[in-house]
Design a protein around this motif. Structure first.
Motif, PDB file in Angstrom:
ATOM      1  N   TYR A  35       0.817  -1.216   0.000  1.00 44.73           N
ATOM      2  CA  TYR A  35       0.000   0.000   0.000  1.00 44.73           C
ATOM      3  C   TYR A  35       0.847   1.261   0.000  1.00 44.73           C
ATOM      4  O   TYR A  35       0.414   2.300  -0.471  1.00 44.73           O
ATOM      5  N   LEU A  36       2.054   1.190   0.513  1.00 43.15           N
ATOM      6  CA  LEU A  36       2.931   2.358   0.442  1.00 43.15           C
ATOM      7  C   LEU A  36       3.232   2.712  -1.009  1.00 43.15           C
ATOM      8  O   LEU A  36       3.322   3.874  -1.370  1.00 43.15           O
ATOM      9  N   GLN A  37       3.376   1.698  -1.844  1.00 42.92           N
ATOM     10  CA  GLN A  37       3.631   1.947  -3.265  1.00 42.92           C
ATOM     11  C   GLN A  37       2.462   2.684  -3.905  1.00 42.92           C
ATOM     12  O   GLN A  37       2.641   3.463  -4.820  1.00 42.92           O
ATOM     13  N   GLU A  38       1.273   2.443  -3.396  1.00 45.14           N
ATOM     14  CA  GLU A  38       0.068   3.033  -3.973  1.00 45.14           C
ATOM     15  C   GLU A  38      -0.049   4.525  -3.653  1.00 45.14           C
ATOM     16  O   GLU A  38      -0.369   5.325  -4.494  1.00 45.14           O
ATOM     17  N   SER A  39       0.218   4.897  -2.380  1.00 50.39           N
ATOM     18  CA  SER A  39      -0.019   6.283  -1.984  1.00 50.39           C
ATOM     19  C   SER A  39       1.157   6.947  -1.281  1.00 50.39           C
ATOM     20  O   SER A  39       1.153   8.149  -1.085  1.00 50.39           O
ATOM     21  N   LEU A 121     -17.893   0.066   3.120  1.00 49.38           N
ATOM     22  CA  LEU A 121     -16.598  -0.232   3.724  1.00 49.38           C
ATOM     23  C   LEU A 121     -15.755  -1.003   2.736  1.00 49.38           C
ATOM     24  O   LEU A 121     -16.271  -1.565   1.764  1.00 49.38           O
ATOM     25  N   THR A 122     -14.459  -0.985   2.975  1.00 46.73           N
ATOM     26  CA  THR A 122     -13.549  -1.805   2.190  1.00 46.73           C
ATOM     27  C   THR A 122     -12.676  -2.585   3.153  1.00 46.73           C
ATOM     28  O   THR A 122     -12.457  -2.178   4.292  1.00 46.73           O
ATOM     29  N   THR A 123     -12.190  -3.699   2.674  1.00 45.65           N
ATOM     30  CA  THR A 123     -11.177  -4.448   3.393  1.00 45.65           C
ATOM     31  C   THR A 123     -10.120  -4.849   2.385  1.00 45.65           C
ATOM     32  O   THR A 123     -10.352  -4.799   1.171  1.00 45.65           O
ATOM     33  N   PRO A 145     -16.216 -11.884  -6.738  1.00 43.97           N
ATOM     34  CA  PRO A 145     -15.287 -12.705  -5.947  1.00 43.97           C
ATOM     35  C   PRO A 145     -14.403 -13.613  -6.807  1.00 43.97           C
ATOM     36  O   PRO A 145     -13.411 -14.138  -6.319  1.00 43.97           O
ATOM     37  N   ARG A 146     -14.728 -13.750  -8.088  1.00 44.84           N
ATOM     38  CA  ARG A 146     -13.899 -14.562  -8.996  1.00 44.84           C
ATOM     39  C   ARG A 146     -12.783 -13.729  -9.625  1.00 44.84           C
ATOM     40  O   ARG A 146     -11.908 -14.273 -10.301  1.00 44.84           O
ATOM     41  N   ALA A 147     -12.799 -12.435  -9.394  1.00 46.61           N
ATOM     42  CA  ALA A 147     -11.776 -11.553  -9.969  1.00 46.61           C
ATOM     43  C   ALA A 147     -10.431 -11.776  -9.270  1.00 46.61           C
ATOM     44  O   ALA A 147     -10.352 -12.405  -8.216  1.00 46.61           O
ATOM     45  N   ASP A 148      -9.385 -11.235  -9.846  1.00 48.31           N
ATOM     46  CA  ASP A 148      -8.065 -11.246  -9.221  1.00 48.31           C
ATOM     47  C   ASP A 148      -8.110 -10.247  -8.062  1.00 48.31           C
ATOM     48  O   ASP A 148      -8.062  -9.034  -8.270  1.00 48.31           O
ATOM     49  N   LEU A 152      -7.561  -6.046  -7.516  1.00 42.33           N
ATOM     50  CA  LEU A 152      -8.567  -5.128  -6.969  1.00 42.33           C
ATOM     51  C   LEU A 152      -8.015  -4.346  -5.784  1.00 42.33           C
ATOM     52  O   LEU A 152      -8.425  -3.225  -5.524  1.00 42.33           O
ATOM     53  N   ARG A 153      -7.158  -4.982  -5.004  1.00 48.56           N
ATOM     54  CA  ARG A 153      -6.529  -4.428  -3.797  1.00 48.56           C
ATOM     55  C   ARG A 153      -7.513  -4.239  -2.661  1.00 48.56           C
ATOM     56  O   ARG A 153      -7.391  -4.822  -1.615  1.00 48.56           O
ATOM     57  N   LYS A 154      -8.492  -3.385  -2.842  1.00 49.22           N
ATOM     58  CA  LYS A 154      -9.497  -3.143  -1.804  1.00 49.22           C
ATOM     59  C   LYS A 154     -10.808  -3.778  -2.235  1.00 49.22           C
ATOM     60  O   LYS A 154     -11.232  -3.621  -3.380  1.00 49.22           O
ATOM     61  N   LEU A 155     -11.432  -4.466  -1.294  1.00 50.94           N
ATOM     62  CA  LEU A 155     -12.675  -5.175  -1.579  1.00 50.94           C
ATOM     63  C   LEU A 155     -13.828  -4.396  -0.951  1.00 50.94           C
ATOM     64  O   LEU A 155     -13.959  -4.346   0.270  1.00 50.94           O
ATOM     65  N   PRO A 156     -14.667  -3.761  -1.777  1.00 51.78           N
ATOM     66  CA  PRO A 156     -15.758  -2.937  -1.246  1.00 51.78           C
ATOM     67  C   PRO A 156     -17.015  -3.747  -0.924  1.00 51.78           C
ATOM     68  O   PRO A 156     -17.341  -4.724  -1.602  1.00 51.78           O
TER      69      PRO A 156
END
Length: 185
Positions: A35-39, A121-123, A145-148, A152-156
């Motif tokens: 996540y540091l790479q992201e933001s 929410l996201t996890t 849920p079948r996606a990579d 997606l990184r965050k699951l809403p």
């Protein structure tokens, strides 16, 4: 007999710090620099404490047992009808006792009291126990849920609130007088 009580307080409450620090370590151990790479900012530091205050449309909750924080969570205003839940966490030594479920139910009740009709929410993609918690409490996936999941990184998730939960196992007292007295202690 356990002496569990909910207390609405702030992210700066010293009683919250052990939980927040443990949550930060958990994010680091599960995601590393992902996540540091992201933001460029660690996940635990992404939101200022002020967004979790009633003045900003949010709230910060601790579940205290004998005066010590054992679980907690927060929400912030996403829009006029939607609260975004964040930082739902249980002390790692006390998991599998229904504490996260109790926190989730109380946050939903408080969101309703504050006029919200929906929770968003996201996890993270490496938190299957959180996914199970939300699905088990009626939250709907906003992702395939079948996606990579790593892509997606965050699951809403979302849930439309209709009424205050009537009861819940292990639900502690929410006596407002006790909570306000403890919050000032």
């Amino acid at each position: 007999m356990r002496s569990d009580i909910f207390v609405y307080t702030s992210l700066q409450d010293p009683r919250a710090q052990p939980l927040i620090e443990e949550l930060g370590r958990e994010y680091e151990s599960r995601y590393g620099d992902f996540y540091l790479q992201e933001s460029g900012v660690p996940e635990i530091q992404r939101y200022p404490a002020e967004v979790f205050t009633p003045a900003q449309g949010g709230n910060f909750l601790l579940l205290l047992r004998s005066g010590h924080a054992v679980a907690g969570g927060a929400f912030k205003r996403l829009d006029a009808n939607t609260a975004e839940f964040k930082r739902i966490w249980t002390d790692s030594r006390l998991r599998r006792q229904g504490l996260a479920s109790s926190v989730l139910a109380e946050l939903e009740a408080q969101a309703l009291r504050q006029g919200y009709q929906r929770v968003f929410l996201t996890t993270g993609f490496r938190q299957p126990e959180a996914v199970g918690l939300y699905l088990g409490h009626g939250y709907q996936r906003l992702f395939d849920p079948r996606a990579d999941l790593q892509a997606l990184r965050k699951l809403p998730f979302e849930k439309h609130l209709t009424s205050v939960p009537s009861s819940h196992a292990h639900r502690p007292s929410t006596n407002a007088l006790q909570a306000s007295q403890l919050a000032r202690a």
